[in-house]
Design an enzyme around this catalytic site. Structure first.
Site, mmCIF file in Angstrom:
data_model
loop_
_atom_site.group_PDB
_atom_site.id
_atom_site.type_symbol
_atom_site.label_atom_id
_atom_site.label_comp_id
_atom_site.label_asym_id
_atom_site.label_seq_id
_atom_site.Cartn_x
_atom_site.Cartn_y
_atom_site.Cartn_z
ATOM 1 N N ASP A 196 36.299 -77.017 -20.904
ATOM 2 C CA ASP A 196 36.050 -76.123 -22.038
ATOM 3 C C ASP A 196 37.362 -75.699 -22.703
ATOM 4 O OD1 ASP A 196 33.459 -76.345 -21.375
ATOM 5 O OD2 ASP A 196 33.155 -74.242 -20.796
ATOM 6 N N GLU B 190 40.222 -77.380 -22.852
ATOM 7 C CA GLU B 190 40.762 -78.460 -23.677
ATOM 8 C C GLU B 190 40.009 -78.538 -24.998
ATOM 9 O OE1 GLU B 190 41.640 -82.359 -21.547
ATOM 10 O OE2 GLU B 190 40.847 -81.114 -19.918
ATOM 11 N N PHE B 191 38.673 -78.392 -24.889
ATOM 12 C CA PHE B 191 37.859 -78.455 -26.092
ATOM 13 C C PHE B 191 38.255 -77.338 -27.061
ATOM 14 C CE2 PHE B 191 34.250 -77.317 -28.695
ATOM 15 C CZ PHE B 191 33.835 -78.546 -29.187
ATOM 16 N N GLU C 50 5.303 -89.955 -25.145
ATOM 17 C CA GLU C 50 6.425 -89.035 -25.364
ATOM 18 C C GLU C 50 6.018 -87.614 -24.989
ATOM 19 O OE1 GLU C 50 7.441 -89.269 -29.507
ATOM 20 O OE2 GLU C 50 7.866 -91.417 -29.398
ATOM 21 N N LYS D 270 5.407 -83.817 -26.002
ATOM 22 C CA LYS D 270 5.123 -83.070 -27.227
ATOM 23 C C LYS D 270 5.863 -81.747 -27.107
ATOM 24 C CE LYS D 270 1.455 -81.668 -30.358
ATOM 25 N NZ LYS D 270 1.811 -80.278 -30.553
ATOM 26 N N ASP E 155 7.299 -78.178 -27.936
ATOM 27 C CA ASP E 155 6.636 -77.038 -28.564
ATOM 28 C C ASP E 155 7.655 -76.150 -29.262
ATOM 29 O OD1 ASP E 155 4.558 -75.464 -29.311
ATOM 30 O OD2 ASP E 155 4.348 -74.453 -27.385
ATOM 31 N N TYR F 217 11.973 -87.495 -32.846
ATOM 32 C CA TYR F 217 10.933 -88.444 -32.437
ATOM 33 C C TYR F 217 10.438 -89.353 -33.546
ATOM 34 C CZ TYR F 217 8.610 -84.091 -33.858
ATOM 35 O OH TYR F 217 8.246 -82.951 -34.505
ATOM 36 N N LYS G 279 -3.147 -82.460 -25.456
ATOM 37 C CA LYS G 279 -2.701 -81.089 -25.151
ATOM 38 C C LYS G 279 -2.980 -80.716 -23.696
ATOM 39 C CE LYS G 279 -1.887 -79.414 -29.476
ATOM 40 N NZ LYS G 279 -1.688 -78.251 -30.293
ATOM 41 N N CYS H 272 6.221 -39.306 -7.806
ATOM 42 C CA CYS H 272 7.194 -40.198 -8.431
ATOM 43 C C CYS H 272 7.936 -40.983 -7.348
ATOM 44 C CB CYS H 272 8.192 -39.405 -9.267
ATOM 45 S SG CYS H 272 9.510 -40.447 -9.934
ATOM 46 N N CYS I 10 11.895 -39.686 -7.645
ATOM 47 C CA CYS I 10 12.339 -38.316 -7.391
ATOM 48 C C CYS I 10 11.325 -37.494 -6.589
ATOM 49 C CB CYS I 10 12.684 -37.615 -8.697
ATOM 50 S SG CYS I 10 11.247 -37.236 -9.700
ATOM 51 N N CYS J 108 5.809 -38.910 -14.601
ATOM 52 C CA CYS J 108 6.649 -38.016 -13.790
ATOM 53 C C CYS J 108 7.189 -36.937 -14.718
ATOM 54 C CB CYS J 108 7.815 -38.796 -13.161
ATOM 55 S SG CYS J 108 9.090 -37.708 -12.499
ATOM 56 N N CYS K 131 15.062 -36.860 -13.044
ATOM 57 C CA CYS K 131 14.588 -38.135 -12.512
ATOM 58 C C CYS K 131 15.467 -39.242 -13.080
ATOM 59 C CB CYS K 131 13.116 -38.291 -12.929
ATOM 60 S SG CYS K 131 12.333 -39.782 -12.336
#
Ligand code: AMP
Ligand code: ZN
Length: 668
Positions: free
Chosen positions: A32, A34-35, A112, A114, A116, A224, A310, A404, A407, A422, A428
């Site tokens: 990273d 060097e980049f 392939e 699908k 989303d 695609y 699907k 609670c 507390c 509470c 609290c």
């Protein structure tokens, strides 16, 4: 070409190649650092020699802060959708129809994923990205080139290859699960509405006007389809392999010879897709031979040579290990199910919301039950059922806590509501820390650098128990915070100092008056102008303000009747916070839109949606979400949704464009 131009060209080519290795091939060849060094060298050179500027330089990936509206453009080739199927039998029928349509010719099928996300069409000319357009209605879409250019895996400039002089690639823009979760965490922290799923998040992100924000969110793209007058190959599979060789990330593809291999493919990916870094909602089957595409053609909506399959929505059965009771900022107790970890739509789920006691009773959940979890429209997984057949005979119904869990204070049930609370607001810890977290949030005082962890540390090490304590912090006091270095200290102090300029309505939102959200705070500020006025207005007068009901009015009066709260406000005032509308805000107020209910729809060129919202409010109007008979008019930008348009026309509601709206505000 001088040596600088030469070096700039070299650097651009090299960085484009490294980007491809990193973002498309997942196989970086340099560190990273060097980049970054190469990128910085290029940035410096470009700044020194602006004559060699190129809008497609890899340095432009960071986007710009300039807000531009989106232009609608016509697609060169229509973007169709796909017909759907939900079972292997339907896929079989599809293949039979195609086979018959082709007079019994042999067919090869490409299977392939699908993906989303949201579909995109990108045009390249002479190997350079020229424009990117959303699907829109299939005929015209939004030009989102500036945003798409920020996606690191989308090549801007292709290396030499056998690409056509002009071509179009189509694919899906996605927000990977990891980025999706990160964004929602941030949004939860800032009390912004969460994205329901990565698809909505990707579509929403692509339509942002600020491309720097788009760049930050981490979109990705998988392709695609490729379209051109002359493609290098005769089959879809080979063409997509060519597309991959030009530098694009392509959909996962497999060649399938018959229905049996299609079935195996379905079985395999129904399970395996859960390990993908991005969301998929099914599979797509396409005929491989593109001459067969021509022969079969398309119906009005979708091609006859492809079909989507699907997946059923994901639901898993897992064991309820235990229930934790969590205390929120307002003291409300939420039961949360701790589950045996299960994989659900790409993420491991260990916890699910159980809403409240009534929900648990109605579902009749017992300790140790096997429960069904689903990730539906909401992002927080929920329990949707119990498998009672697997219940242990001795198991007991889940019991709710009476005190609670933090507390120990006895809980109170709010009248008429399912929630337990509470009441120990000032003692609290989750409530105390939660109020500080809320105070610093982006929509409130916007003090950067205070997340959940830091808020807890501020509480534990610096005794910050109210927002006002923040204004007493000094660099010295902050030094005791573990792993909080000089830079973090300075950032925090700067953020706190800057918050003194945050407008009054956001201060009102920030101080956690029960029931007073962002919008109510704005209404109160606009109608009452300053905190003293607000503190002394009786409940009847408050509830005379449109939109403020008697319940909220009473909450406000009760809040300021509490001496603690009044002291807190005084400390904040002494710290220099804005406790009244500014002169500018007072001057900008008009009553031009008094009593008007206005719906905002579409994409705008002159101002952002938020700016329009604010204008409506400053001029006495109200921005509402959906169209009804009560709507006064619609402020419509480009690309208003067809359903909204139809509804508006049916109800006879006027539609104003932005110019008309702005003119309206200037006529008085
Ligand atoms: P639908 O929106 O449910 O009608 O499905 C059609 C959409 O699926 C297309 O418009 C694409 O955006 C999307 N899609 C995702 N993956 C693929 C793929 N591999 N091939 C074609 N379309 C895909
Ligand atoms: Zn408590």
């Amino acid at each position: 070409m001088d040596i600088f131009e030469q070096r700039i060209k070299e650097l651009r080519e090299q960085i484009n190649r490294l980007n491809h290795e990193y973002y498309v091939l997942n196989a970086p060849t340099v560190s990273d650092q060097e980049f970054d060094a190469l990128l910085r060298e290029l940035q410096d050179l470009e700044q020194t020699y602006p004559q060699y500027d190129d809008p497609l330089s890899p340095t432009r990936r960071v986007g710009s802060d300039l807000a531009e509206g989106f232009q609608q453009v016509e697609h060169e080739r229509r973007m169709m959708s796909l017909s759907n199927s939900y079972s292997i039998d339907e896929v079989r029928d599809f293949l039979r129809r195609a086979h018959d349509g082709l007079g019994g010719a042999p067919m090869t099928i490409v299977g392939e994923m699908k993906y989303d996300g949201t579909s995109i069409s990108i045009t390249y000319e002479d190997g350079r990205l020229v424009r990117a357009v959303t699907r829109g209605d299939g005929v015209r879409g939004d030009d989102v080139t500036a945003n798409v250019k920020t996606i690191r895996s989308v090549p801007l400039q292709l290396a030499p290859g056998n690409w056509p002089k002009r071509f179009e690639v189509r694919g899906e823009i996605l927000l990977p699960w990891a980025s999706f979760e990160k964004i929602n965490e941030e949004r939860a922290f800032n009390e912004e509405p969460l994205f329901a799923n990565p698809r909505n998040a990707a579509a929403g992100t692509l339509k942002l006007l600020n491309s720097a924000e788009v760049a930050r969110r981490g979109l990705d793209a998988y392709f695609y389809f490729v379209l051109a007058d002359h493609l290098p190959c005769a089959t879809h599979y080979d063409n997509m392999c060519a597309v991959a060789s030009w530098g694009f990330k392509t959909a996962h593809m497999e060649l399938l010879d018959d229905i049996d291999s299609v079935e195996d493919f379905v079985k395999h990916w129904d399970v395996e897709r859960k390990n993908l870094p991005v969301a998929t909602d099914g599979l797509v089957f396409k005929l491989n031979d593109m001459r067969q595409w021509e022969a079969l053609g398309a119906t009005a909506k979708s091609p006859r040579w492809a079909i989507a399959y699907k997946f059923a929505p994901e639901r898993e059965l897992t064991r309820l290990r235990s229930i934790s009771f969590e205390v929120g900022r307002t003291g409300v107790i939420t039961p949360v199910a701790n589950l045996d970890p299960v994989l659900l739509s790409g993420t491991t789920v260990k916890r699910a919301s159980m809403h409240n006691e009534d929900f648990v009773r109605t579902m009749d959940i017992h300790d140790g039950d096997m429960v069904y979890v689903e990730k539906g429209g909401e992002i927080i997984p929920k329990i949707v059922g119990v498998d009672k057949a697997q219940r242990q005979p001795e198991s007991q119904p889940v019991t709710f806590v009476s005190h609670c869990p933090v507390c120990g204070t006895p809980l109170r049930r709010i009248e008429g509501e399912a929630a337990w609370v509470c009441p120990n607001a000032d003692g609290c810890k989750p409530q105390v820390v939660g109020r500080v977290e809320h105070f610093v949030g982006r929509k409130a005082m916007n003090i950067d650098g205070v997340g959940h962890e830091v808020a807890i540390a501020l509480h534990d090490y610096c005794g910050v128990t109210t927002p006002a304590d923040l204004y007493d912090l000094t660099a010295e006091k902050l030094e005791v915070m573990p792993s909080f270095k000089e830079k973090s200290i300075q950032n925090l102090l700067n953020g706190i100092a800057a918050s003194r300029d945050v407008p009054f309505e956001r201060v009102l939102f920030a101080i956690s008056i029960p029931q007073v959200g962002e919008n109510t705070a704005k209404l109160l500020a606009r109608n009452l102008h300053d905190i003293d006025h607000l503190m002394t207005t009786p409940a009847e007068e408050l509830s005379a303000i449109p939109e403020i009901g008697p319940k909220i009015a009473q909450e406000i009066v009760d809040f300021f009747a509490d001496e603690h709260n009044r002291e807190h406000v005084e400390r904040l005032r002494a710290a220099g916070l804005q406790m009244a509308l500014s002169d500018e805000q007072m001057a900008a107020r008009t009553t031009i839109l008094e009593g008007k209910k206005i719906v905002i729809s579409g994409v705008f060129a002159h101002h952002s949606r938020d700016e329009y919202k604010e204008m409506i409010e400053l001029n006495g109007g109200k921005n509402v979400g959906s169209i009804s008979k009560a709507t006064s008019f619609i402020l419509a930008g480009e690309n208003m949704g067809p359903a909204k348009l139809e509804k508006a026309q049916k109800l006879g509601i006027p539609i104003l464009n932005e110019d008309e709206f702005l003119a309206m505000l200037n006529t008085e």
